[in-house]
Design a protein around this motif. Structure first.
Motif, short mmCIF file in Angstrom:
data_model
loop_
_atom_site.label_atom_id
_atom_site.label_comp_id
_atom_site.label_asym_id
_atom_site.label_seq_id
_atom_site.Cartn_x
_atom_site.Cartn_y
_atom_site.Cartn_z
N GLY A 1 44.33 30.96 50.75
CA GLY A 1 45.36 30.21 50.05
C GLY A 1 44.73 29.28 49.03
N ASP A 2 45.29 28.08 48.88
CA ASP A 2 44.76 27.15 47.88
C ASP A 2 43.46 26.48 48.31
OD1 ASP A 2 45.70 24.48 49.32
OD2 ASP A 2 47.44 25.81 49.26
N ASP A 3 42.94 26.82 49.49
CA ASP A 3 41.60 26.35 49.88
C ASP A 3 40.50 27.16 49.19
OD1 ASP A 3 42.37 24.27 51.50
OD2 ASP A 3 42.40 25.48 53.33
N HIS A 4 40.88 28.22 48.50
CA HIS A 4 39.89 29.01 47.77
C HIS A 4 39.22 28.15 46.71
CE1 HIS A 4 38.00 32.21 45.46
NE2 HIS A 4 38.32 33.07 46.42
N PRO A 5 37.88 28.20 46.58
CA PRO A 5 37.16 27.32 45.65
C PRO A 5 37.56 27.50 44.19
CG PRO A 5 35.63 28.36 47.18
CD PRO A 5 36.95 29.02 47.39
#
Length: 490
Positions: free
Chosen positions: A480-484
């Motif tokens: 999700g939005d934890d992707h770097p």
């Protein structure tokens, strides 16, 4: 079978041409096709959903208009009975939000929304037929069950069609349907009150019966009109579906969450953005419901008749709707959210302050205060929803995040149901004071949200989240939005 084949073909095309990790090899977006596809989405996704939201909001708040047409007297309601009838709606509404948004991902939105809406339309009719206070409370509870998930489901569905800075103006157009419902509820109540005596029913009963029947009719039509997910949208060709998915995936920069497992659940539940987003929305929800439930009552308390109170509430919401649309366009054009949220809080603050000082100001000033509170609230409220949505990545993250924000944010509705104490009318010092405090709780949450996003973006720019690239591929592809690669907007 043909639809399943098209969906598989679309997925294979996207994967073979780009994957999540190398969007740069794709051909540039065709501007003419982009305009054509966006026009089709605007025509098929937003308008009918907005109509359904208008009806949903009418069914939710018409109890406030029924109140001044004799609901309490006919059902022998006393003391805090009305407040209890209001707040019982929110208990199932809060509890069923998240399950509803998980199920809507597995079911066609057109079917899920239509079935639930038909049920709550029937329940609204029953509210007009009930002969007891107990019956009213039971109907309000059931209404909360079937309305749960509607608004968050709409956020979820609409956000799948548009890029982040295309979304606010479209959401505000949708959201104004709810604002206009608050105005329309006054006009309808004024008209339907004249049906008093027909069939032996009081005017307040006809408010529920007619509005509930209208909901059922539109709900049935919705099964055939509502858009489904982009992968299966019948109003788009296969090429256009692929195009819609491609442009939203590219902007997400690898922020995908299409699998709901224990790790993804943990990423959702432990995401600080969602909990700050809840607080942002809670303060405005209290203010929004305060107006919907009590504006007409407040206007009547300061000296206007029930009919005039209904009519004088209409221009308040009409102005709020206009301002909300303008702010939505400006926010997208300027690609900014935070300053507009704070503008809304400041405008509403002036209104609440005037209402707290109403013993020392004229009736006209009190009326102007209602404009300020309503306009300010409806600047910040839709912004807080989309701002959080803009910063969540992946199907399930957006769906569950939206459900949690709407569900827990609606605790503000429970607050609004209890802080306007009848014996304190018309000054309502507790009601107005608590509402002002909650408005600034929203301001504090918006500021914390803004600061947190800035800090996190800088960490990612410095490579402090690059260690996540070393995760197993299955986990990396479901971050999700934890992707770097993902960057937050504010």
């Amino acid at each position: 079978m043909d639809m399943l084949f098209e969906k598989r073909t679309m997925t294979e095309n996207l994967t073979s041409r780009s994957g999540h990790s190398s969007p740069g090899i794709l051909k540039p977006i065709d501007a003419s096709m982009e305009r054509r596809v966006l026009r089709k989405c605007d025509l098929h996704v937003i308008p009918f959903l907005a109509v359904l939201y208008l009806l949903a909001f009418l069914d939710r708040v018409n109890v406030g208009n029924a109140r001044i047409q004799g609901l309490e007297d006919d059902l022998n309601m006393r003391g805090h009975d009305f407040n209890v009838a209001l707040q019982v709606f929110f208990i199932p509404y809060i509890l069923f939000e998240v399950p509803s948004n998980i199920l809507i991902r597995k079911v066609a939105p057109s079917a899920w929304i239509s079935v639930n809406m038909t049920c709550w339309g029937i329940i609204t009719v029953c509210m007009g037929l009930t002969r007891s206070y107990t019956g009213l409370v039971i109907c309000r509870f059931l209404l909360g069950i079937f309305e749960a998930g509607f608004v968050s489901g709409c956020i979820y569905l609409i956000s799948m069609y548009y890029k982040r800075h295309e979304l606010q103006r479209r959401w505000n157009l949708f959201y104004t349907a709810g604002i206009l419902a608050s105005a329309l509820s006054g006009l309808l109540a004024y008209a339907l009150a004249n049906m008093a005596g027909i069939g032996g029913y009081g005017g307040w009963r006809w408010i529920f019966i007619i509005e509930g029947l209208a909901t059922v009719v539109f709900a049935v039509a919705g099964k055939f009109i509502l858009a489904d997910w982009p992968e299966t949208a019948e109003f788009l060709t296969l090429e256009e579906r692929t195009f819609v998915i491609r442009r939203t995936q590219e902007e997400m920069a690898g922020a995908v969450m299409d699998r709901l497992d224990s790790k993804s659940w943990r990423r959702v539940v432990c995401d600080w953005k969602i909990w700050i987003g809840v607080i942002m929305y809670l303060g405005d929800t209290n203010a929004g419901y305060s107006g919907s439930f009590f504006n007409a009552t407040i206007l009547r308390q300061v000296g206007w008749t029930s009919v005039n109170a209904q009519l004088l509430s209409v221009p308040i919401y009409a102005l709020a709707a206009l301002v909300a649309v303008i702010v939505g366009f400006l926010s997208d054009r300027l690609r900014h959210r935070y300053a507009f949220c704070m503008l809304g809080v400041c405008i509403a603050t002036v209104g609440w302050s005037l209402l707290l000082a109403q013993d020392h100001i004229s009736v006209v000033a009190q009326y102007i205060a209602l404009y300020l509170v309503t306009v300010g609230t409806y600047i910040t409220s839709p912004l807080s929803i989309i701002w959080m949505n803009n910063n969540l990545g992946g199907h399930y993250k957006r769906g569950i995040g939206a459900a949690l924000q709407i569900a827990l944010g609606n605790l503000g509705g429970i607050t609004a149901s209890n802080i306007y104490i009848t014996k304190q009318a018309p000054t309502f010092p507790v009601g107005f004071g608590v509402s002002l405090a909650l408005q600034w709780l929203t301001a504090a949450a918006c500021t914390a949200f803004f600061a947190g996003l800035v800090v996190e973006n800088r960490k990612r720019d410095r490579g402090e989240r690059d260690y996540r690239y070393d995760l197993a591929k299955a986990e990396l592809d479901n971050l999700g939005d934890d992707h770097p690669n993902f960057r937050f907007v504010y």
